[in-house]
Design an enzyme around this catalytic site. Structure first.
Site, PDB file in Angstrom:
ATOM      1  N   GLY A 108       0.768  -1.239   0.000  1.00 54.16           N
ATOM      2  CA  GLY A 108       0.000   0.000   0.000  1.00 54.16           C
ATOM      3  C   GLY A 108       0.791   1.277   0.000  1.00 54.16           C
TER       4      GLY A 108
ATOM      5  N   GLU B  45       4.082  -6.485   2.011  1.00 54.47           N
ATOM      6  CA  GLU B  45       3.689  -6.916   0.661  1.00 54.47           C
ATOM      7  C   GLU B  45       3.675  -5.760  -0.337  1.00 54.47           C
ATOM      8  OE1 GLU B  45       0.574 -10.442   2.026  1.00 54.47           O
ATOM      9  OE2 GLU B  45      -0.221  -8.548   1.291  1.00 54.47           O
ATOM     10  N   PRO B  46       4.774  -5.082  -0.546  1.00 48.68           N
ATOM     11  CA  PRO B  46       4.740  -3.969  -1.496  1.00 48.68           C
ATOM     12  C   PRO B  46       4.610  -4.463  -2.940  1.00 48.68           C
ATOM     13  CG  PRO B  46       6.986  -4.352  -0.726  1.00 48.68           C
ATOM     14  CD  PRO B  46       6.106  -5.316   0.021  1.00 48.68           C
ATOM     15  N   GLY B  47       3.824  -3.765  -3.715  1.00 42.87           N
ATOM     16  CA  GLY B  47       3.706  -4.057  -5.146  1.00 42.87           C
ATOM     17  C   GLY B  47       4.103  -2.824  -5.926  1.00 42.87           C
TER      18      GLY B  47
ATOM     19  N   ARG C 287      -5.337   2.455 -15.841  1.00 49.80           N
ATOM     20  CA  ARG C 287      -5.420   3.250 -14.606  1.00 49.80           C
ATOM     21  C   ARG C 287      -6.075   4.633 -14.804  1.00 49.80           C
ATOM     22  NH1 ARG C 287      -1.750   4.723 -11.625  1.00 49.80           N
ATOM     23  NH2 ARG C 287      -2.715   4.025  -9.692  1.00 49.80           N
TER      24      ARG C 287
ATOM     25  N   CYS D 203     -12.709   2.875 -28.571  1.00 50.66           N
ATOM     26  CA  CYS D 203     -13.956   3.630 -28.728  1.00 50.66           C
ATOM     27  C   CYS D 203     -14.672   3.809 -27.395  1.00 50.66           C
ATOM     28  CB  CYS D 203     -14.844   2.923 -29.735  1.00 50.66           C
ATOM     29  SG  CYS D 203     -14.016   2.816 -31.310  1.00 50.66           S
TER      30      CYS D 203
HETATM   31  N1  LLP Z   1      -1.291  -7.118  -0.569  1.00 48.58           N
HETATM   32  C1  LLP Z   1      -2.585  -7.280  -0.892  1.00 48.58           C
HETATM   33  C2  LLP Z   1      -3.396  -8.253  -0.149  1.00 48.58           C
HETATM   34  C3  LLP Z   1      -3.156  -6.520  -1.927  1.00 48.58           C
HETATM   35  O1  LLP Z   1      -4.440  -6.684  -2.227  1.00 48.58           O
HETATM   36  C4  LLP Z   1      -2.354  -5.592  -2.625  1.00 48.58           C
HETATM   37  C5  LLP Z   1      -2.909  -4.781  -3.701  1.00 48.58           C
HETATM   38  C6  LLP Z   1      -1.000  -5.470  -2.272  1.00 48.58           C
HETATM   39  C7  LLP Z   1      -0.498  -6.242  -1.230  1.00 48.58           C
HETATM   40  C8  LLP Z   1      -0.063  -4.528  -2.955  1.00 48.58           C
HETATM   41  O2  LLP Z   1      -0.427  -3.198  -2.799  1.00 48.58           O
HETATM   42  P1  LLP Z   1       0.524  -2.024  -3.333  1.00 48.58           P
HETATM   43  O3  LLP Z   1       1.814  -2.062  -2.519  1.00 48.58           O
HETATM   44  O4  LLP Z   1       0.785  -2.287  -4.762  1.00 48.58           O
HETATM   45  O5  LLP Z   1      -0.259  -0.794  -3.105  1.00 48.58           O
HETATM   46  N2  LLP Z   1      -4.942  -1.584  -9.599  1.00 48.58           N
HETATM   47  C9  LLP Z   1      -4.758  -0.572  -8.595  1.00 48.58           C
HETATM   48  C10 LLP Z   1      -4.104  -1.099  -7.338  1.00 48.58           C
HETATM   49  C11 LLP Z   1      -4.858  -2.254  -6.717  1.00 48.58           C
HETATM   50  C12 LLP Z   1      -4.139  -2.871  -5.536  1.00 48.58           C
HETATM   51  C13 LLP Z   1      -4.787  -4.127  -5.126  1.00 48.58           C
HETATM   52  N3  LLP Z   1      -4.149  -4.787  -4.040  1.00 48.58           N
HETATM   53  C14 LLP Z   1      -3.975   0.584  -9.211  1.00 48.58           C
HETATM   54  O6  LLP Z   1      -3.623   0.523 -10.385  1.00 48.58           O
HETATM   55  O7  LLP Z   1      -3.741   1.590  -8.543  1.00 48.58           O
END
Ligand code: LLP
Length: 422
Positions: free
Chosen positions: A246, A280-282, A315, A346
């Site tokens: 997050g 859990e960073p993404g 996005r 479209c």
């Molecule tokens: N852990 C869990 C359980 C999650 O559901 C998520 C993201 C993450 C970790 C990683 O979160 P992050 O560090 O990336 O914020 N499609 C959206 C973001 C959706 C995130 C969903 N869950 C966007 O493009 O902003």
């Protein structure tokens, strides 16, 4: 765009962590639109978290959230950094395994895990299931019993905390579908404790994405740590706490905490807890490591019509999110104007950027920045558009890590119903 921002983004584009990115050459060789990632940028972003955590003595695990970018080459770079992985589907598990990841370092999140998904994850020897309901843990126990493979679980709780992010990517409020409310969590643990093939290992939460202040993390942590005390009194002792992902990033002018500030803040609360800390960073690992390269096809009034679309990068259409868009080779021979950067799909929502002050001419190459997270992984074939190529830069060399889909790929597995006997 102010000067600081410009420098920030030019740096990101032109010299991704010391790499001169030959964007025009890549466009020539592989065409546009295409995604370009930097191996060094991925490693640097991962290390920002791991070095911050290594300053503390408590054990930790960084589970990269695969949904942000699940290209095998991308995952393999993180395998080499000893990352763990947070997955939400069987497909993501298969990707992690194919990329060389160990199932024991995988955490399975998500509200709707199916029987085949739970079965395959158990068989693979997954590290932990982040269970999101009582029904799920009962189902998991039945499958684990049949397979005679005990399941490690953490309960994902819903701490009812506002993430102050876009409503579509906020997950920690009680009206959201995620997790079990804290006031039902004790009952969950007491039930799970009785199940023959369930090993209680930890607790998890994830309150949302693109969170740009630390307050929501602290609020959630306080609530969950209080609950852990309640658990202890009931004789349930946990091994780990998973605080989710997050952490937000700067796409425009946000001022999010750095990974060090984030880790230091959460560690104030966790360092004496004797719990292993999982994160859990993404986005914070993937976003700035990638750009989407696109070519300007037409200028019509104030529309700059490019060859990338909402099917490539959803996005902006879905969250009205901002991505900086800059010319790869800035010039002054074009038309200086305020443009909406739109694609060929479209839909009126098909835009990549709105009201951008740019000097453009048809044929220009544009880079959509910070597109490494939730870019390709959310792309689709809408309007029967083949998905873009993906390229990885490694020390000035570029490698095609997923070719552009072909037109045949679009319908190869489809059948005319009156020829089903073929
Ligand atoms: N852990 C869990 C359980 C999650 O559901 C998520 C993201 C993450 C970790 C990683 O979160 P992050 O560090 O990336 O914020 N499609 C959206 C973001 C959706 C995130 C969903 N869950 C966007 O493009 O902003």
């Amino acid at each position: 765009m102010n000067r600081n921002n410009m420098q920030h983004f030019q740096y990101q584009l032109g010299e991704l962590y010391g790499e001169k990115v030959p964007l025009a050459k890549i466009a020539e060789q592989y065409g546009t639109p295409c995604y370009i990632y930097s191996k060094q940028a991925i490693i640097e972003a991962f290390k920002a978290f791991s070095l911050a955590l290594q300053r503390y003595t408590c054990p930790h695990q960084i589970n990269y959230a695969v949904k942000a970018n699940s290209n095998l080459a991308f995952l393999n770079i993180l395998v080499q950094q000893s990352a763990g992985f947070d997955i939400v589907s069987q497909g993501e598990l298969e990707r992690v395994l194919k990329a060389g990841g160990k199932a024991s370092k995988v955490v399975f999140s998500g509200v709707g895990k199916s029987v085949p998904e739970l079965t395959s994850a158990l068989k693979a020897g997954i590290g932990c299931f982040n269970v999101e309901s009582l029904s799920e843990v009962l189902r998991l126990n039945e499958i684990a019993k049949q397979l005679n493979i005990p399941a490690n679980i953490a309960l994902r709780v819903n701490p009812d905390v506002a993430a102050d992010s876009h409503p579509y990517i906020s997950t920690g409020l009680k009206e959201n579908k995620f997790g079990v409310h804290l006031n039902q969590a004790l009952e969950f643990y007491l039930t799970a404790q009785q199940l023959s093939h369930i090993n209680i290992r930890g607790i998890a939460f994830h309150i949302g994405s693109q969170i740009t202040t630390l307050d929501p993390f602290v609020a959630a942590l306080n609530k969950v740590l209080k609950f852990i005390e309640v658990l202890k009194k009931s004789g349930i002792h946990l091994e780990h706490i998973n605080i989710g992902g997050g952490l937000g990033l700067r796409y425009l002018d946000e001022k999010p905490p750095t990974p060090v500030e984030y880790i230091d803040t959460v560690m104030q609360y966790l360092k004496d807890s004797e719990l292993e800390v999982h994160i859990e960073p993404g986005r914070a690992i993937a976003a700035h490591a990638g750009v989407l390269l696109t070519r300007l096809e037409y200028i019509k009034d104030n529309f700059a019509i490019v060859d990338a679309s909402m099917n490539d990068l959803l996005r902006p259409a879905l969250y009205e999110s901002y991505h900086e868009i800059i010319p790869v080779q800035p010039h002054s021979q074009g038309l200086q104007a305020i443009y909406d950067i739109v694609g060929p799909v479209c839909e009126t929502s098909d835009f990549l950027g709105k009201a951008r002050h740019l000097c453009l001419k048809e044929g220009d190459l544009l880079a959509v920045l910070s597109a490494g997270a939730y870019g390709f992984s959310m792309s689709s074939n809408y309007n029967s558009r083949p998905r873009a190529a993906e390229i990885m830069i490694d020390h000035n060399q570029f490698h095609l890590v997923r070719p552009r889909e072909s037109l045949i790929d679009l319908f190869d597995s489809e059948k005319l119903f009156n020829r089903l006997t073929d």
